[in-house]
Design a protein around this motif. Structure first.
Motif, PDB file in Angstrom:
ATOM      1  N   ILE A 333      14.654 -18.004 -48.552  1.00  0.00           N
ATOM      2  CA  ILE A 333      14.210 -17.773 -46.950  1.00  0.00           C
ATOM      3  C   ILE A 333      13.762 -16.456 -47.051  1.00  0.00           C
ATOM      4  N   ARG A 334      14.009 -15.553 -48.078  1.00  0.00           N
ATOM      5  CA  ARG A 334      13.229 -14.204 -48.094  1.00  0.00           C
ATOM      6  C   ARG A 334      11.713 -14.532 -48.049  1.00  0.00           C
ATOM      7  N   HIS A 335      11.216 -15.693 -48.845  1.00  0.00           N
ATOM      8  CA  HIS A 335      10.044 -16.055 -48.786  1.00  0.00           C
ATOM      9  C   HIS A 335       9.250 -16.488 -47.352  1.00  0.00           C
ATOM     10  N   TRP A 336      10.281 -17.393 -46.648  1.00  0.00           N
ATOM     11  CA  TRP A 336       9.953 -17.793 -45.384  1.00  0.00           C
ATOM     12  C   TRP A 336       9.860 -16.528 -44.508  1.00  0.00           C
ATOM     13  N   ARG A 337      10.604 -15.563 -44.519  1.00  0.00           N
ATOM     14  CA  ARG A 337      10.677 -14.657 -43.613  1.00  0.00           C
ATOM     15  C   ARG A 337       9.583 -13.976 -43.845  1.00  0.00           C
ATOM     16  N   ALA A 338       9.170 -13.499 -45.074  1.00  0.00           N
ATOM     17  CA  ALA A 338       7.809 -12.817 -45.272  1.00  0.00           C
ATOM     18  C   ALA A 338       6.658 -13.347 -44.594  1.00  0.00           C
ATOM     19  N   ILE A 344       3.201 -12.997 -37.585  1.00  0.00           N
ATOM     20  CA  ILE A 344       3.818 -12.536 -36.693  1.00  0.00           C
ATOM     21  C   ILE A 344       2.947 -12.685 -35.175  1.00  0.00           C
ATOM     22  N   SER A 345       1.647 -12.045 -35.513  1.00  0.00           N
ATOM     23  CA  SER A 345       0.710 -12.134 -34.417  1.00  0.00           C
ATOM     24  C   SER A 345       0.640 -13.506 -33.853  1.00  0.00           C
ATOM     25  N   GLU A 346       0.026 -14.344 -34.595  1.00  0.00           N
ATOM     26  CA  GLU A 346      -0.002 -15.787 -34.219  1.00  0.00           C
ATOM     27  C   GLU A 346       1.237 -16.300 -33.450  1.00  0.00           C
ATOM     28  N   ILE A 347       2.314 -16.258 -34.304  1.00  0.00           N
ATOM     29  CA  ILE A 347       3.487 -16.882 -33.913  1.00  0.00           C
ATOM     30  C   ILE A 347       3.894 -16.225 -32.449  1.00  0.00           C
ATOM     31  N   SER A 348       3.509 -14.781 -32.189  1.00  0.00           N
ATOM     32  CA  SER A 348       3.713 -14.241 -30.804  1.00  0.00           C
ATOM     33  C   SER A 348       2.732 -14.765 -29.730  1.00  0.00           C
ATOM     34  N   SER A 349       1.776 -15.271 -30.177  1.00  0.00           N
ATOM     35  CA  SER A 349       0.934 -15.925 -28.958  1.00  0.00           C
ATOM     36  C   SER A 349       1.334 -17.172 -28.728  1.00  0.00           C
ATOM     37  N   MET A 350       2.101 -17.809 -29.582  1.00  0.00           N
ATOM     38  CA  MET A 350       2.671 -19.393 -29.196  1.00  0.00           C
ATOM     39  C   MET A 350       3.972 -19.256 -28.349  1.00  0.00           C
ATOM     40  N   VAL A 356      10.567 -15.331 -30.607  1.00  0.00           N
ATOM     41  CA  VAL A 356      10.381 -14.557 -31.740  1.00  0.00           C
ATOM     42  C   VAL A 356      11.587 -14.024 -32.391  1.00  0.00           C
ATOM     43  N   ARG A 357      12.275 -13.037 -31.830  1.00  0.00           N
ATOM     44  CA  ARG A 357      13.227 -12.357 -31.957  1.00  0.00           C
ATOM     45  C   ARG A 357      14.468 -13.389 -32.565  1.00  0.00           C
ATOM     46  N   MET A 358      14.620 -14.444 -31.731  1.00  0.00           N
ATOM     47  CA  MET A 358      15.810 -15.306 -32.148  1.00  0.00           C
ATOM     48  C   MET A 358      15.432 -16.144 -33.651  1.00  0.00           C
ATOM     49  N   PHE A 359      14.028 -16.286 -33.689  1.00  0.00           N
ATOM     50  CA  PHE A 359      13.915 -17.135 -35.141  1.00  0.00           C
ATOM     51  C   PHE A 359      13.830 -16.069 -36.392  1.00  0.00           C
ATOM     52  N   ARG A 360      13.389 -14.940 -35.961  1.00  0.00           N
ATOM     53  CA  ARG A 360      13.607 -13.777 -36.883  1.00  0.00           C
ATOM     54  C   ARG A 360      15.017 -13.513 -37.177  1.00  0.00           C
ATOM     55  N   TYR A 361      16.017 -13.448 -36.299  1.00  0.00           N
ATOM     56  CA  TYR A 361      17.338 -13.167 -36.392  1.00  0.00           C
ATOM     57  C   TYR A 361      18.043 -14.327 -37.318  1.00  0.00           C
ATOM     58  N   TYR A 362      17.561 -15.465 -36.956  1.00  0.00           N
ATOM     59  CA  TYR A 362      18.238 -16.721 -37.638  1.00  0.00           C
ATOM     60  C   TYR A 362      17.733 -16.557 -39.186  1.00  0.00           C
TER      61      TYR A 362
END
Length: 413
Positions: A333-338, A344-350, A356-362
């Motif tokens: 999961i450390r690889h996933w989070r990295a 993050i820019s592309e994810i934030s556009s989606m 985004v905060r929810m998924f990163r917290y997860y």
């Protein structure tokens, strides 16, 4: 009143580290000794304080998602690590212990997971968007614990090593009929069919995963060896030489463990072998995270080994091997989070900021659960016949070679 209750709660809980809290009125209070780690949280709104008292797990997660709880001059990891460590060292007040016990005893109701509910639960998480998962998973889209034979491995190498290790445990031979329960985006099925020459049936409750898995099989020229179905494990028929299930038992629910292992026994050939890969607790059972249950995996549950023992025994299957992976999932999961942060820019556009905060917290909560709580991954190797696998474990490590998977994005072009 709520400020006083939270003050009392944190005073009793913080015994190893220092947590500073800035309350909605602007006052800052320090909890715990000056030794150990330090972190600082800022709270906005009286409702935030009330939520932390009524359900700390849900209140903290929702507060972070909404931007009402923010780390100050520290990271989310710093805050959650301190909270996890002191939660179990300092203890909880009586009203929170009672609430946790109530949630624990509600498992049988909350986790009934009938077929229709299971389909809805899977859709909630896995049918968000393949594009999101492609941005942080490995190129084979393995959404489960990787196997790091050494720290220098890339995520792709560790996921390929996981599949190779499972194949070795299954004693796979060409032509075998394999059932993949909870086949995801098809990576395990593609490996078993393409590299080992098996005839694979993969079942999933996710329409997104089903469509992608079928595309991948077509692109790899393996449609004649693989069949993917949108199907519940309770509705599967036939018998199979081998059964594999990776990361699916966590969605079954306590009331259905007996049904699950009975179905494995019924579907498995008399001389067959099954391998169940699941997150588990190396400690007594406890209430599942209410935040994870609400926002990430509704109906999900991480079982203790003691909860699996009785249904396993009643199924009549031999437990021919049980292996425990301790920190592999934290590394995964450390690889996933990295990768999530890199995109993050592309994810934030989606998605909006709250998502985004929810998924990163997860992702962060899960990392720390595997690093600081009694959480691991279990491999349950099962068979009807005690002689179905060799008597020593040497065969599991006979071939360390792994193949490069086909990238999802390349396949889709």
């Amino acid at each position: 009143m709520w400020d006083k209750l939270l003050d009392r709660f944190l005073t009793g809980m913080m015994v190893q580290d220092r947590l500073s809290v800035t309350y909605p009125d602007g006052t800052t209070r320090d909890y715990g000794p000056t030794t150990g780690s330090q972190a600082h949280l800022a709270l906005t709104g009286d409702a935030t304080v009330r939520a932390l008292i009524l359900n700390p797990d849900l209140g903290l997660g929702e507060g972070y998602m909404d931007g009402r709880i923010t780390p100050q001059n520290c990271t989310l990891d710093d805050v959650l690590e301190i909270i996890i460590r002191n939660r179990f060292a300092g203890g909880l007040p009586p009203w929170m212990l009672m609430a946790n016990r109530a949630r624990f005893h509600m498992r049988s109701f909350v986790q009934r997971n009938a077929p229709r509910a299971s389909r809805k639960n899977v859709t909630h998480h896995y049918d968000i968007s393949d594009d999101l998962y492609a941005m942080f998973l490995d190129t084979d889209m393995q959404y489960s614990c990787a196997y790091f034979r050494d720290d220098a491995m890339t995520l792709e190498e560790a996921q390929a090593a996981k599949k190779a290790h499972i194949a070795a445990k299954l004693c796979i031979e060409p032509g075998m009929r394999v059932l993949d329960i909870g086949c995801g985006w098809g990576g395990m099925a593609l490996t078993l069919a393409g590299e080992y020459g098996c005839e694979v049936t993969g079942i999933t409750l996710s329409e997104n995963q089903l469509a992608t898995a079928q595309k991948r099989a077509d692109a790899a020229g393996l449609s004649d060896r693989i069949r993917f179905n949108l199907q519940d494990y309770r509705h599967t028929s036939g018998t199979f030489d081998r059964i594999v299930s990776v990361g699916m038992l966590e969605h079954v629910g306590v009331p259905n463990f007996g049904t699950y292992f009975d179905r494995v026994a019924e579907l498995l050939d008399p001389d067959g072998v099954a391998l169940i890969h699941t997150i588990g607790r190396s400690a007594p059972p406890m209430a599942h995270s209410s935040w994870i249950n609400k926002y990430i995996f509704p109906g999900g549950y991480v079982p203790s080994l003691s909860e699996l023992a009785q249904p396993l025994e009643q199924s009549g299957l031999w437990q021919t091997d049980i292996e425990i992976w301790r920190l592999h999932y934290a590394k995964t999961i450390r690889h996933w989070r990295a990768r999530f942060d890199e995109n993050i820019s592309e994810i934030s556009s989606m998605y909006d900021d709250r998502f985004v905060r929810m998924f990163r917290y997860y992702l962060t909560v899960c990392i720390l659960a595997f690093e600081h709580q009694m959480q691991a991954v279990y491999h349950l190797q099962l068979a009807h016949n005690r002689a179905a696998v060799p008597l020593t474990r040497d065969y599991m490590y006979a071939d360390d070679a792994v193949a490069e998977p086909m990238p999802l994005r390349e396949m889709a072009q």
